[in-house]
Design a protein around this motif. Structure first.
Motif, PDB file in Angstrom:
ATOM      1  N   GLY A  21       0.783  -1.224   0.000  1.00 19.30           N
ATOM      2  CA  GLY A  21       0.000   0.000   0.000  1.00 19.30           C
ATOM      3  C   GLY A  21       0.814   1.272   0.000  1.00 19.30           C
ATOM      4  O   GLY A  21       0.247   2.364   0.102  1.00 19.30           O
ATOM      5  N   THR A  22       2.138   1.171  -0.145  1.00 17.45           N
ATOM      6  CA  THR A  22       2.958   2.375  -0.115  1.00 17.45           C
ATOM      7  C   THR A  22       2.667   3.290  -1.301  1.00 17.45           C
ATOM      8  O   THR A  22       2.602   4.515  -1.146  1.00 17.45           O
ATOM      9  CB  THR A  22       4.456   2.019  -0.106  1.00 17.45           C
ATOM     10  OG1 THR A  22       4.761   1.181  -1.229  1.00 17.45           O
ATOM     11  CG2 THR A  22       4.837   1.301   1.182  1.00 17.45           C
ATOM     12  N   THR A  23       2.498   2.705  -2.483  1.00 17.77           N
ATOM     13  CA  THR A  23       2.229   3.524  -3.670  1.00 17.77           C
ATOM     14  C   THR A  23       0.920   4.275  -3.521  1.00 17.77           C
ATOM     15  O   THR A  23       0.823   5.473  -3.822  1.00 17.77           O
ATOM     16  CB  THR A  23       2.202   2.649  -4.932  1.00 17.77           C
ATOM     17  OG1 THR A  23       3.484   2.038  -5.108  1.00 17.77           O
ATOM     18  CG2 THR A  23       1.868   3.465  -6.168  1.00 17.77           C
ATOM     19  N   HIS A  24      -0.108   3.580  -3.047  1.00 17.32           N
ATOM     20  CA  HIS A  24      -1.409   4.219  -2.877  1.00 17.32           C
ATOM     21  C   HIS A  24      -1.318   5.334  -1.838  1.00 17.32           C
ATOM     22  O   HIS A  24      -1.845   6.439  -2.044  1.00 17.32           O
ATOM     23  CB  HIS A  24      -2.436   3.166  -2.462  1.00 17.32           C
ATOM     24  CG  HIS A  24      -3.857   3.640  -2.519  1.00 17.32           C
ATOM     25  ND1 HIS A  24      -4.459   4.064  -3.683  1.00 17.32           N
ATOM     26  CD2 HIS A  24      -4.802   3.771  -1.550  1.00 17.32           C
ATOM     27  CE1 HIS A  24      -5.701   4.432  -3.442  1.00 17.32           C
ATOM     28  NE2 HIS A  24      -5.932   4.263  -2.143  1.00 17.32           N
ATOM     29  N   LEU A  25      -0.629   5.063  -0.721  1.00 16.55           N
ATOM     30  CA  LEU A  25      -0.532   6.059   0.336  1.00 16.55           C
ATOM     31  C   LEU A  25       0.210   7.299  -0.136  1.00 16.55           C
ATOM     32  O   LEU A  25      -0.216   8.434   0.118  1.00 16.55           O
ATOM     33  CB  LEU A  25       0.154   5.459   1.566  1.00 16.55           C
ATOM     34  CG  LEU A  25       0.350   6.406   2.759  1.00 16.55           C
ATOM     35  CD1 LEU A  25      -0.985   6.982   3.227  1.00 16.55           C
ATOM     36  CD2 LEU A  25       1.058   5.685   3.905  1.00 16.55           C
ATOM     37  N   VAL A  26       1.327   7.121  -0.817  1.00 20.09           N
ATOM     38  CA  VAL A  26       2.089   8.293  -1.248  1.00 20.09           C
ATOM     39  C   VAL A  26       1.320   9.093  -2.287  1.00 20.09           C
ATOM     40  O   VAL A  26       1.411  10.329  -2.334  1.00 20.09           O
ATOM     41  CB  VAL A  26       3.485   7.886  -1.768  1.00 20.09           C
ATOM     42  CG1 VAL A  26       3.428   7.347  -3.183  1.00 20.09           C
ATOM     43  CG2 VAL A  26       4.453   9.064  -1.703  1.00 20.09           C
ATOM     44  N   ASN A  27       0.522   8.430  -3.108  1.00 20.04           N
ATOM     45  CA  ASN A  27      -0.282   9.165  -4.081  1.00 20.04           C
ATOM     46  C   ASN A  27      -1.409   9.940  -3.409  1.00 20.04           C
ATOM     47  O   ASN A  27      -1.773  11.032  -3.854  1.00 20.04           O
ATOM     48  CB  ASN A  27      -0.823   8.218  -5.145  1.00 20.04           C
ATOM     49  CG  ASN A  27       0.163   7.981  -6.268  1.00 20.04           C
ATOM     50  OD1 ASN A  27       0.292   8.793  -7.175  1.00 20.04           O
ATOM     51  ND2 ASN A  27       0.891   6.871  -6.198  1.00 20.04           N
ATOM     52  N   ILE A  28      -1.981   9.382  -2.350  1.00 17.79           N
ATOM     53  CA  ILE A  28      -2.978  10.135  -1.583  1.00 17.79           C
ATOM     54  C   ILE A  28      -2.351  11.398  -1.019  1.00 17.79           C
ATOM     55  O   ILE A  28      -2.884  12.509  -1.162  1.00 17.79           O
ATOM     56  CB  ILE A  28      -3.554   9.274  -0.438  1.00 17.79           C
ATOM     57  CG1 ILE A  28      -4.306   8.061  -0.976  1.00 17.79           C
ATOM     58  CG2 ILE A  28      -4.499  10.121   0.432  1.00 17.79           C
ATOM     59  CD1 ILE A  28      -4.721   7.079   0.118  1.00 17.79           C
ATOM     60  N   LEU A  29      -1.203  11.251  -0.368  1.00 14.46           N
ATOM     61  CA  LEU A  29      -0.544  12.389   0.254  1.00 14.46           C
ATOM     62  C   LEU A  29      -0.097  13.413  -0.798  1.00 14.46           C
ATOM     63  O   LEU A  29      -0.168  14.629  -0.576  1.00 14.46           O
ATOM     64  CB  LEU A  29       0.652  11.916   1.068  1.00 14.46           C
ATOM     65  CG  LEU A  29       0.335  10.974   2.244  1.00 14.46           C
ATOM     66  CD1 LEU A  29       1.623  10.390   2.817  1.00 14.46           C
ATOM     67  CD2 LEU A  29      -0.444  11.708   3.328  1.00 14.46           C
ATOM     68  N   ALA A  30       0.349  12.915  -1.953  1.00 19.57           N
ATOM     69  CA  ALA A  30       0.846  13.810  -2.998  1.00 19.57           C
ATOM     70  C   ALA A  30      -0.271  14.620  -3.647  1.00 19.57           C
ATOM     71  O   ALA A  30       0.008  15.576  -4.390  1.00 19.57           O
ATOM     72  CB  ALA A  30       1.589  13.008  -4.065  1.00 19.57           C
TER      73      ALA A  30
END
Length: 416
Positions: free
Chosen positions: A120-129
């Motif tokens: 889920g790191t990719t999804h999380l960083v895209n949310i934050l970005a």
């Protein structure tokens, strides 16, 4: 939508397009000078900066030569990646030489997400970005971090080239977006910024580079985190802001290096059942290997990544306290998936970042547009496809289950 079952991992049924791409792959010579010569020719530049990278590049190339199952397209792809990184290195050095004021750019309190691949790191960083106050690394920019002389203008040609390249890749491997979407504007891993320094575990995703893996694991990665920070400074100088949000799985095994280079970093660490991670990661790699490799050895692929994930997690457990608790948070995958906005709120609180109405609206829009399994759900079979003894793997990862209360996810044929 029915689950996607890839039933030809061991003996791929190649399409005409895949066969044509393999047949069209040019022969390459895996030498340092061949790579650097191609980069010089592509840019008209010649200053690569500090020369220590040459030894690492040589190990990358030797590892590819020693990977006997790499086919012509696999070799050409890896050679091309080396040239891409060498081109980026030339342009990074050129920009710094012309603009030494870049050194004054502060990278303060970056949010650096760590976590296993497929956790889920990719999804999380895209949310934050989605928050415009944060600087991130969209795929198109990680592919070519510094613009060339023809890329300046209202429409950056780097994005167009990335869209065309990955569009063609996904047409050739149409099930890939269901496992890992590579949209040009989605945030990609910041270890790509270590690529021009020829470090990180990047080669392991496209080959079985045993020589490089051993060198990487035996080496202090602090200098390469420092190199990536230098690239971040250049990117913020080109286009702000200077507060970053990034992610990469290898941060988990390099927490002391990360903390040394980024002493003010905020580090969310995602945790997921490594068995679930393993089946997802190696299925994705095996699917791509049909065009890269002449022979598929699925048990060997599984063994490689069981070993690598174990090393990564053991280092994470050993070094978890390298980042102070006041600047770090452990995020359990099942909690994160149950309430993504609550997880984001915790990260914002840790980062002392106000959730503005604009940021929340952008985050809500991203979540609505990117539900889980947006491109379909892949059905995995770790035992059936890869011959893995799931019970034995769980025993190997007992140290991790003991340290972090991740929820075990049942795989086919297993009862929990």
């Amino acid at each position: 939508m029915p689950d996607i079952r890839i039933d030809d991992l061991a003996e791929p049924r190649l399409t005409e397009r895949q066969r044509a791409a393999i047949d069209a792959a040019p022969p390459v010579t895996m030498t340092v000078e061949a790579v650097l010569g191609a980069a010089r020719a592509a840019t008209g530049l010649s200053d690569f900066g500090a020369g220590d990278f040459r030894e690492r590049l040589a190990i990358w190339l030797a590892s590819y030569d020693e990977d006997r199952d790499l086919g012509a397209l696999g070799r050409a792809t890896l050679f091309g990646e080396c040239v891409r990184y060498a081109v980026a290195r030339l342009r990074i050095e050129d920009l710094w030489r012309r603009h030494p004021e870049i050194a004054a750019v502060a990278i303060d309190r970056p949010i650096m997400v760590a976590g296993l691949p497929r956790s889920g790191t990719t999804h999380l960083v895209n949310i934050l970005a989605a928050d415009p106050r944060l600087r991130s690394t969209p795929l198109w920019e990680t592919m070519e971090p510094i613009p060339g002389p023809d890329d300046i203008g209202d429409r950056d040609q780097r994005r167009a080239r990335t869209a065309a390249m990955w569009g063609g890749f996904e047409e050739m491997l149409p099930l890939m977006p269901a496992m890992h979407e590579m949209a040009p504007d989605h945030v990609h891993e910041d270890i790509e910024l270590q690529g021009p320094d020829f470090s990180s575990y990047l080669p392991e995703w496209l080959s079985r580079p045993a020589r490089w893996r051993d060198h990487y694991l035996a080496s202090d990665q602090t200098p390469h985190y420092a190199y990536a920070r230098r690239v971040m400074q250049a990117l913020s100088w080109l286009k702000g802001p200077a507060r970053w949000v990034v992610k990469s799985p290898p941060h988990m095994e390099n927490l002391p290096a990360l903390a040394a280079v980024h002493p003010t970093a905020i580090v969310p660490v995602t945790h997921r059942d490594p068995v679930a991670v393993l089946q997802s990661a190696i299925t994705m790699i095996a699917y791509g290997d049909r065009i890269r490799r002449v022979r598929q050895d699925l048990p060997a692929l599984a063994a490689w990544w069981i070993d690598r994930i174990e090393v990564l997690l053991r280092r994470c457990v050993r070094d978890r306290d390298a980042v102070p608790a006041a600047r770090s948070i452990d995020i359990l995958f099942h909690d994160y998936m149950a309430d993504q906005k609550a997880t984001v709120a915790k990260v914002y609180a840790l980062a002392e970042l106000e959730m503005t109405p604009e940021a929340e609206a952008r985050i809500d829009h991203f979540l609505a547009a990117n539900p889980r399994n947006k491109h379909g759900r892949v059905a995995y079979d770790l035992a059936g496809d890869f011959g893995v003894d799931v019970g034995a793997v769980r025993e190997r990862f007992a140290f991790y289950y003991d340290r972090f209360p991740v929820r075990k996810e049942a795989v086919p044929g297993e009862r929990l």
